[in-house]
Structures are given as C-alpha cells and as structure tokens.
Write an enzyme that holds these catalytic residues in place. Structure first.
Site, PDB file in Angstrom:
ATOM      1  N   ASP A   5       0.836  -1.195   0.000  1.00 44.78           N
ATOM      2  CA  ASP A   5       0.000   0.000   0.000  1.00 44.78           C
ATOM      3  C   ASP A   5       0.876   1.252   0.000  1.00 44.78           C
ATOM      4  O   ASP A   5       1.901   1.299   0.687  1.00 44.78           O
ATOM      5  CB  ASP A   5      -0.900   0.022   1.238  1.00 44.78           C
ATOM      6  CG  ASP A   5      -2.013  -1.000   1.170  1.00 44.78           C
ATOM      7  OD1 ASP A   5      -2.396  -1.379   0.050  1.00 44.78           O
ATOM      8  OD2 ASP A   5      -2.513  -1.410   2.229  1.00 44.78           O
ATOM      9  N   TYR A  33       3.208  -8.374   9.187  1.00 42.92           N
ATOM     10  CA  TYR A  33       2.999  -6.927   9.283  1.00 42.92           C
ATOM     11  C   TYR A  33       2.895  -6.520  10.744  1.00 42.92           C
ATOM     12  O   TYR A  33       2.541  -7.324  11.598  1.00 42.92           O
ATOM     13  CB  TYR A  33       1.688  -6.517   8.607  1.00 42.92           C
ATOM     14  CG  TYR A  33       1.617  -6.813   7.141  1.00 42.92           C
ATOM     15  CD1 TYR A  33       1.937  -5.838   6.195  1.00 42.92           C
ATOM     16  CD2 TYR A  33       1.215  -8.068   6.678  1.00 42.92           C
ATOM     17  CE1 TYR A  33       1.856  -6.115   4.839  1.00 42.92           C
ATOM     18  CE2 TYR A  33       1.135  -8.346   5.327  1.00 42.92           C
ATOM     19  CZ  TYR A  33       1.456  -7.364   4.411  1.00 42.92           C
ATOM     20  OH  TYR A  33       1.381  -7.637   3.064  1.00 42.92           O
ATOM     21  N   ASP A  47      -7.759   2.995   5.330  1.00 44.69           N
ATOM     22  CA  ASP A  47      -6.499   3.448   5.927  1.00 44.69           C
ATOM     23  C   ASP A  47      -6.566   4.944   6.194  1.00 44.69           C
ATOM     24  O   ASP A  47      -7.560   5.604   5.887  1.00 44.69           O
ATOM     25  CB  ASP A  47      -5.299   3.073   5.055  1.00 44.69           C
ATOM     26  CG  ASP A  47      -5.323   3.728   3.682  1.00 44.69           C
ATOM     27  OD1 ASP A  47      -5.609   4.930   3.583  1.00 44.69           O
ATOM     28  OD2 ASP A  47      -5.033   3.031   2.686  1.00 44.69           O
ATOM     29  N   ARG A 139      -5.715  -4.046   5.712  1.00 47.26           N
ATOM     30  CA  ARG A 139      -6.684  -2.962   5.912  1.00 47.26           C
ATOM     31  C   ARG A 139      -8.080  -3.531   6.176  1.00 47.26           C
ATOM     32  O   ARG A 139      -8.800  -3.078   7.058  1.00 47.26           O
ATOM     33  CB  ARG A 139      -6.733  -2.044   4.684  1.00 47.26           C
ATOM     34  CG  ARG A 139      -5.486  -1.210   4.508  1.00 47.26           C
ATOM     35  CD  ARG A 139      -5.533  -0.404   3.214  1.00 47.26           C
ATOM     36  NE  ARG A 139      -5.351  -1.276   2.055  1.00 47.26           N
ATOM     37  CZ  ARG A 139      -6.168  -1.322   1.005  1.00 47.26           C
ATOM     38  NH1 ARG A 139      -7.225  -0.547   0.940  1.00 47.26           N
ATOM     39  NH2 ARG A 139      -5.921  -2.131  -0.002  1.00 47.26           N
TER      40      ARG A 139
END
Length: 180
Positions: A5, A33, A47, A139
């Site tokens: 992203d 992550y 986000d 997300r």
C-alpha cells in the site's frame, strides 16, 4: 514482487534480471505486518489516507475482548477484497473504479492468519502484529476486527516486516538503491 500500500512502509522484495525467473515463488509466500488500528472512524480506503465515511463510539477494551479477537481472527477465514485494491475486474483495477466513486460486488477469498497479536495502544487504538497468507488485505482485517467490536476502524499505521524468506534486517531504502 507484489504490492505494498502506498501509505505503508517496509519490505517489498524486488527481482532483477535472472531473479525474475523465480519471482513466482515469493509472490505466494507468507507475510508479516505490524501496525496500528484506529477505532471509531471508518475511511473509504480502510487506511489513514482515506475520507472518513462513518464514525462510531468505541467500546472499552479489556484483556478478555482482545484475546477473543485474536482467537476469532486466527486460522482460515473468508475475506472480501476492498475496492481500493489492485485486483482487476472486467480488465479494470478496482482502485480505478473506487476513485470514480463506483463499487462493484467482490467475491470473498480464503485467507489464512497464522498468528495475530493485538494490544491496546490507547482508548481508541490497537497495536497489531500479524503473520498471514498471500492475498490477505490487512486494511480489511483491521476493519473486520473493529466491526467485531461493534465499532468501525481503519489502519492508521502499517509496516511489512517480512516476506518469507526475507525479513526486515535485509531491507534497503529506495533512496539507497537509487543512489547505488
């Protein structure tokens, strides 16, 4: 190899010349992550770069609620890809449709969350670490976690720390590569 992203930081393996012949092996690799989920505000991109589309009250969170979330979101799950994704539908990337204000039906996909660790950062923030399969949208995972709490949310911070077999220690910045 794959995508990251635009607002995120972290590891994005690159294949050059002969290495592109084995790139497919890494595209299917598990990833890890870390980041922060902001609770109480949903954005159109899931986000912090998006426009707030909904605000809800954030319930108080204790250890029990956090443990229940970790259990509920670990294992094999079905996840609907977000509109802001690189998936093509009818030859068009979903994010191109989303930027035009369009939404289309998307088929849920199977993902696997190997490990999820959550902790309270503040009254409306959860820190997280997640090890997940290819195709997992962190997300969307954050939005789903917020929904399970009865609120809404989005990813406020996101960093990819590994793509098997690569880990953060082997990272170079884009600037250092450009200088070389």
């Amino acid at each position: 190899l794959g995508t990251l992203d635009p607002f995120a930081s972290g590891l994005l393996p690159l294949a050059i010349n002969e290495a592109t012949k084995i790139a497919q092996l890494f595209l299917a690799a598990p990833k890890s992550y870390t980041g922060v989920i902001a609770l109480g505000a949903e954005t159109d991109t899931e986000d912090s770069t998006g426009r707030v589309v909904e605000v809800r009250e954030v319930p108080s969170l204790g250890e029990r609620e956090i443990e229940n979330l970790e259990k509920a979101f670990t294992g094999t799950l079905q996840q609907t890809p977000p509109m802001f994704s690189a998936i093509k539908q009818g030859g068009v990337r979903l994010y191109d449709l989303a930027r035009k204000g369009q939404s289309v039906p998307r088929t849920p996909r199977e993902i696997k969350i190997e490990r999820l660790r959550l902790w309270k950062v503040g009254p409306a923030e959860l820190g997280f670490e997640v090890n997940c399969s290819k195709g997992t949208y962190v997300r969307t995972l954050a939005e789903d976690i917020a929904g399970k709490l009865g609120t809404c949310g989005h990813v406020a911070q996101l960093r990819r720390v590994s793509v098997e077999p690569f880990e953060g220690l082997s990272m170079e910045t884009l600037e250092s590569i450009e200088q070389a």
